[in-house]
Scaffold this motif. Sequence first.
Motif, PDB file in Angstrom:
ATOM      1  N   PHE A   1       2.691   3.161  -2.370  1.00  9.85           N
ATOM      2  CA  PHE A   1       2.625   4.195  -3.411  1.00  9.85           C
ATOM      3  C   PHE A   1       3.843   5.098  -3.440  1.00  9.85           C
ATOM      4  O   PHE A   1       3.715   6.282  -3.663  1.00  9.85           O
ATOM      5  CB  PHE A   1       1.414   5.123  -3.230  1.00  9.85           C
ATOM      6  CG  PHE A   1       0.119   4.425  -2.984  1.00  9.85           C
ATOM      7  CD1 PHE A   1      -0.614   4.753  -1.871  1.00  9.85           C
ATOM      8  CD2 PHE A   1      -0.334   3.466  -3.834  1.00  9.85           C
ATOM      9  CE1 PHE A   1      -1.804   4.121  -1.627  1.00  9.85           C
ATOM     10  CE2 PHE A   1      -1.526   2.834  -3.600  1.00  9.85           C
ATOM     11  CZ  PHE A   1      -2.255   3.168  -2.493  1.00  9.85           C
TER      12      PHE A   1
ATOM     13  N   THR B   1       4.099  12.645   9.346  1.00  6.72           N
ATOM     14  CA  THR B   1       4.959  13.572   8.607  1.00  6.72           C
ATOM     15  C   THR B   1       4.521  15.002   8.834  1.00  6.72           C
ATOM     16  O   THR B   1       5.356  15.894   9.041  1.00  6.72           O
ATOM     17  CB  THR B   1       4.914  13.239   7.115  1.00  6.72           C
ATOM     18  OG1 THR B   1       5.185  11.874   6.930  1.00  6.72           O
ATOM     19  CG2 THR B   1       5.918  14.048   6.361  1.00  6.72           C
ATOM     20  N   ALA B   2       3.226  15.238   8.807  1.00 13.21           N
ATOM     21  CA  ALA B   2       2.733  16.602   8.993  1.00 13.21           C
ATOM     22  C   ALA B   2       3.140  17.138  10.362  1.00 13.21           C
ATOM     23  O   ALA B   2       3.667  18.248  10.477  1.00 13.21           O
ATOM     24  CB  ALA B   2       1.212  16.624   8.837  1.00 13.21           C
ATOM     25  N   HIS B   3       2.922  16.346  11.377  1.00 11.99           N
ATOM     26  CA  HIS B   3       3.283  16.807  12.718  1.00 11.99           C
ATOM     27  C   HIS B   3       4.790  16.958  12.871  1.00 11.99           C
ATOM     28  O   HIS B   3       5.273  17.899  13.514  1.00 11.99           O
ATOM     29  CB  HIS B   3       2.735  15.817  13.744  1.00 11.99           C
ATOM     30  CG  HIS B   3       2.741  16.351  15.127  1.00 11.99           C
ATOM     31  ND1 HIS B   3       3.721  16.044  16.046  1.00 11.99           N
ATOM     32  CD2 HIS B   3       1.908  17.198  15.751  1.00 11.99           C
ATOM     33  CE1 HIS B   3       3.473  16.660  17.178  1.00 11.99           C
ATOM     34  NE2 HIS B   3       2.376  17.379  17.028  1.00 11.99           N
ATOM     35  N   TYR B   4       5.522  16.052  12.274  1.00 15.27           N
ATOM     36  CA  TYR B   4       6.978  16.114  12.344  1.00 15.27           C
ATOM     37  C   TYR B   4       7.496  17.386  11.687  1.00 15.27           C
ATOM     38  O   TYR B   4       8.405  18.040  12.199  1.00 15.27           O
ATOM     39  CB  TYR B   4       7.541  14.877  11.653  1.00 15.27           C
ATOM     40  CG  TYR B   4       9.026  14.711  11.772  1.00 15.27           C
ATOM     41  CD1 TYR B   4       9.824  14.600  10.642  1.00 15.27           C
ATOM     42  CD2 TYR B   4       9.648  14.629  13.007  1.00 15.27           C
ATOM     43  CE1 TYR B   4      11.177  14.423  10.741  1.00 15.27           C
ATOM     44  CE2 TYR B   4      11.005  14.467  13.110  1.00 15.27           C
ATOM     45  CZ  TYR B   4      11.772  14.361  11.977  1.00 15.27           C
ATOM     46  OH  TYR B   4      13.116  14.188  12.077  1.00 15.27           O
ATOM     47  N   ILE B   5       6.891  17.734  10.549  1.00 16.66           N
ATOM     48  CA  ILE B   5       7.310  18.950   9.876  1.00 16.66           C
ATOM     49  C   ILE B   5       7.041  20.165  10.758  1.00 16.66           C
ATOM     50  O   ILE B   5       7.878  21.065  10.894  1.00 16.66           O
ATOM     51  CB  ILE B   5       6.593  19.087   8.516  1.00 16.66           C
ATOM     52  CG1 ILE B   5       7.175  18.088   7.521  1.00 16.66           C
ATOM     53  CG2 ILE B   5       6.742  20.483   7.954  1.00 16.66           C
ATOM     54  CD1 ILE B   5       6.478  18.100   6.197  1.00 16.66           C
TER      55      ILE B   5
ATOM     56  N   HIS C   1      10.633   6.528   0.413  1.00 11.37           N
ATOM     57  CA  HIS C   1      11.652   7.461   0.866  1.00 11.37           C
ATOM     58  C   HIS C   1      11.214   8.171   2.130  1.00 11.37           C
ATOM     59  O   HIS C   1      12.014   8.447   3.025  1.00 11.37           O
ATOM     60  CB  HIS C   1      11.931   8.483  -0.233  1.00 11.37           C
ATOM     61  CG  HIS C   1      12.462   7.853  -1.479  1.00 11.37           C
ATOM     62  ND1 HIS C   1      13.704   7.285  -1.539  1.00 11.37           N
ATOM     63  CD2 HIS C   1      11.903   7.695  -2.691  1.00 11.37           C
ATOM     64  CE1 HIS C   1      13.897   6.807  -2.758  1.00 11.37           C
ATOM     65  NE2 HIS C   1      12.829   7.041  -3.477  1.00 11.37           N
ATOM     66  N   LEU C   2       9.931   8.452   2.180  1.00 14.95           N
ATOM     67  CA  LEU C   2       9.426   9.195   3.329  1.00 14.95           C
ATOM     68  C   LEU C   2       9.571   8.384   4.603  1.00 14.95           C
ATOM     69  O   LEU C   2       9.893   8.921   5.667  1.00 14.95           O
ATOM     70  CB  LEU C   2       7.953   9.545   3.083  1.00 14.95           C
ATOM     71  CG  LEU C   2       7.402  10.654   3.958  1.00 14.95           C
ATOM     72  CD1 LEU C   2       8.231  11.892   3.789  1.00 14.95           C
ATOM     73  CD2 LEU C   2       5.968  10.935   3.561  1.00 14.95           C
TER      74      LEU C   2
ATOM     75  N   LEU D   1       1.505   9.738   6.696  1.00 10.93           N
ATOM     76  CA  LEU D   1       1.307  11.119   6.274  1.00 10.93           C
ATOM     77  C   LEU D   1       0.955  12.010   7.455  1.00 10.93           C
ATOM     78  O   LEU D   1       1.418  13.152   7.549  1.00 10.93           O
ATOM     79  CB  LEU D   1       0.211  11.174   5.210  1.00 10.93           C
ATOM     80  CG  LEU D   1       0.591  10.543   3.878  1.00 10.93           C
ATOM     81  CD1 LEU D   1      -0.579  10.554   2.939  1.00 10.93           C
ATOM     82  CD2 LEU D   1       1.748  11.271   3.244  1.00 10.93           C
ATOM     83  N   ASN D   2       0.149  11.479   8.364  1.00  8.43           N
ATOM     84  CA  ASN D   2      -0.160  12.227   9.585  1.00  8.43           C
ATOM     85  C   ASN D   2       1.094  12.598  10.357  1.00  8.43           C
ATOM     86  O   ASN D   2       1.310  13.746  10.744  1.00  8.43           O
ATOM     87  CB  ASN D   2      -1.037  11.351  10.489  1.00  8.43           C
ATOM     88  CG  ASN D   2      -2.447  11.847  10.511  1.00  8.43           C
ATOM     89  OD1 ASN D   2      -2.735  12.896   9.970  1.00  8.43           O
ATOM     90  ND2 ASN D   2      -3.307  11.078  11.142  1.00  8.43           N
TER      91      ASN D   2
ATOM     92  N   LEU E   1       5.886   5.904  -0.924  1.00 10.32           N
ATOM     93  CA  LEU E   1       6.194   6.535   0.349  1.00 10.32           C
ATOM     94  C   LEU E   1       7.449   5.930   0.942  1.00 10.32           C
ATOM     95  O   LEU E   1       7.730   6.109   2.120  1.00 10.32           O
ATOM     96  CB  LEU E   1       5.032   6.350   1.328  1.00 10.32           C
ATOM     97  CG  LEU E   1       3.738   7.070   0.966  1.00 10.32           C
ATOM     98  CD1 LEU E   1       2.666   6.693   1.952  1.00 10.32           C
ATOM     99  CD2 LEU E   1       3.949   8.552   1.007  1.00 10.32           C
TER     100      LEU E   1
ATOM    101  N   SER F   1       0.278   3.905   5.276  1.00 14.93           N
ATOM    102  CA  SER F   1       0.439   5.155   4.535  1.00 14.93           C
ATOM    103  C   SER F   1      -0.308   6.311   5.176  1.00 14.93           C
ATOM    104  O   SER F   1       0.197   7.433   5.268  1.00 14.93           O
ATOM    105  CB  SER F   1      -0.069   4.968   3.111  1.00 14.93           C
ATOM    106  OG  SER F   1       0.353   3.738   2.621  1.00 14.93           O
ATOM    107  N   CYS F   2      -1.502   6.031   5.638  1.00 13.47           N
ATOM    108  CA  CYS F   2      -2.330   7.118   6.171  1.00 13.47           C
ATOM    109  C   CYS F   2      -1.688   7.741   7.395  1.00 13.47           C
ATOM    110  O   CYS F   2      -1.526   8.961   7.495  1.00 13.47           O
ATOM    111  CB  CYS F   2      -3.707   6.533   6.509  1.00 13.47           C
ATOM    112  SG  CYS F   2      -4.879   7.769   6.990  1.00 13.47           S
TER     113      CYS F   2
ATOM    114  N   THR G   1       0.812  -1.207   0.000  1.00  5.90           N
ATOM    115  CA  THR G   1       0.000   0.000   0.000  1.00  5.90           C
ATOM    116  C   THR G   1       0.846   1.257   0.000  1.00  5.90           C
ATOM    117  O   THR G   1       0.377   2.318   0.369  1.00  5.90           O
ATOM    118  CB  THR G   1      -0.897   0.044   1.251  1.00  5.90           C
ATOM    119  OG1 THR G   1      -0.063   0.106   2.398  1.00  5.90           O
ATOM    120  CG2 THR G   1      -1.766  -1.177   1.293  1.00  5.90           C
TER     121      THR G   1
ATOM    122  N   ILE H   1      12.883   8.716   6.146  1.00  2.00           N
ATOM    123  CA  ILE H   1      13.266  10.009   6.688  1.00  2.00           C
ATOM    124  C   ILE H   1      12.577  10.293   8.011  1.00  2.00           C
ATOM    125  O   ILE H   1      13.204  10.737   8.979  1.00  2.00           O
ATOM    126  CB  ILE H   1      12.938  11.109   5.658  1.00  2.00           C
ATOM    127  CG1 ILE H   1      13.884  10.968   4.480  1.00  2.00           C
ATOM    128  CG2 ILE H   1      13.051  12.478   6.265  1.00  2.00           C
ATOM    129  CD1 ILE H   1      13.515  11.807   3.327  1.00  2.00           C
TER     130      ILE H   1
END
Lengths: 340, 139
Positions: free
Chosen positions: B87, B111-115, B91-92, B108-109, B89, B104-105, B85, B95
């Motif tokens: 797609f 990642t947003a908070h980490y950023i 590389h992400l 992404l969550n 991600l 995946s879901c 599943t 990191i």
Amino acid sequence: MEPNVKAVQPQFRSGISGPKPGGMGFVFDDIHGLIPGPPETDGTSFTALLELPPPQAVELLVMEDFPAKSMPPPIFPSNIALSDRASMFSIFASADNPPDSTNIISASSSMKIDSVKQEPLESEHHRNSSSPAVSNQSLKSIKRKEREKKVKESSKKSKKLEANEASDGSGEQLPYVHVRARRGQATDSHSLAERARREKINARMKLLQDLVPGCNKISGTAMVLDEIINHVQALQRQVEFLSMRLAAVNPRIDFNLDALLAAESESSIDNSYLGMFPPSIWLEGQLNGSRQQQSWLIDGVHPSRVDDTSNFITPDNSLLSYDSPPNSVSLHSSQLKMEL
Amino acid sequence: MKNPNTLKKKLASRFLKAMKKLKYKMSPSPPASIAEKKRRHRAVRAAAYASMASAVGPRRAWSRALLRKMKGRKRARRNPGNMNTRFGLNHLCDIVPGGEAMDSCSLLNETAHYIKCLVAQVQIMREILHSSSSSSTIL
């Protein structure tokens, strides 16, 4: 049908009458030869069909072995694009559709429904009652397509509900029963779950796009993902560089919490100010001379230093708006390039 | 969703405490050898990430993964069958800390908070540098 035939007929005649006035009879002979047998499968013969008196043309259209798939009716101007799409989604040619195809093209659902609606119109003419009904329904279906496209774009979440209802009513109503069947296949538990997951992921990607600067213009999830990865890597590299500099500066810093935070707020407000530095931050070691020099500067510039610590909360807005303008950052040039 | 104000204050306070602790370990004179410089640099970086993770707490997967790394425990490689599943991600997940063991879901969550936290941390560090360097430079 009849007015359309009349509209096309003069065009046809004007086209033919140019080169060969005597050739008209030749063309008519061809057409008469065409009447008993099945018409040929290219557009010119269709216009030749239109030369016939309307009832005979209707008969031809109604005939069983009408190879309608490759015959785009020239009457409907929008059909060319739709037939292109139909050829693209040639998966939908067969009635029994594998459920995976819906998942592959789930993003372009409205397009899919357009193409699917066009396909059964073309490929299953012979199943329908009569050609006027077909033409009427095709006109109707085009309007309904546009309407449904709008509806679909506005309410994606109700797609599932529609699919649920459609699966119950996927009976024999109209030529676009196959549209319902396509959407009805979304009630398959796998594809429904996958569709929900994909919508969730798309929502999250939108949030990330807002978070990462410069991602709004990019379309396509792959590029957006690349941008996000670049941004995270750039941030991590910035942490590296800043920690290196801090490690170099560290022995000389007095980490007095309140004063330091107040100093940060002040430094963010007056970026261009130099020497507006609150005196509570000491420099141990080498720079005593300069400190004395700055202390009188400070006293002159900031008589109201005490008030700033009490107004600590309000300057925080400037802290947040202090979004690292490149000119005020005295870091490596590569880091500046990263920020830009 | 974390209010950026409170997040920043939290991060700042933690980071400054950590830096204070570090300062006592460092010798006041500038380090002579390169190895010493490298050691200091790594210590500050570790302090940055550790303060970030502890400020966020165990609520986020990435902070948990970071804390695990800090404490020296092995990475919890529980992979609930995500590979199909992904797609792109891939590389992400390399990191973002703790990215492998997420679908995946939630990736992404995280990642947003980490950023968000990374941006706040970078701002704090930069401001500390500024406030200290603007006093040192004579312009």
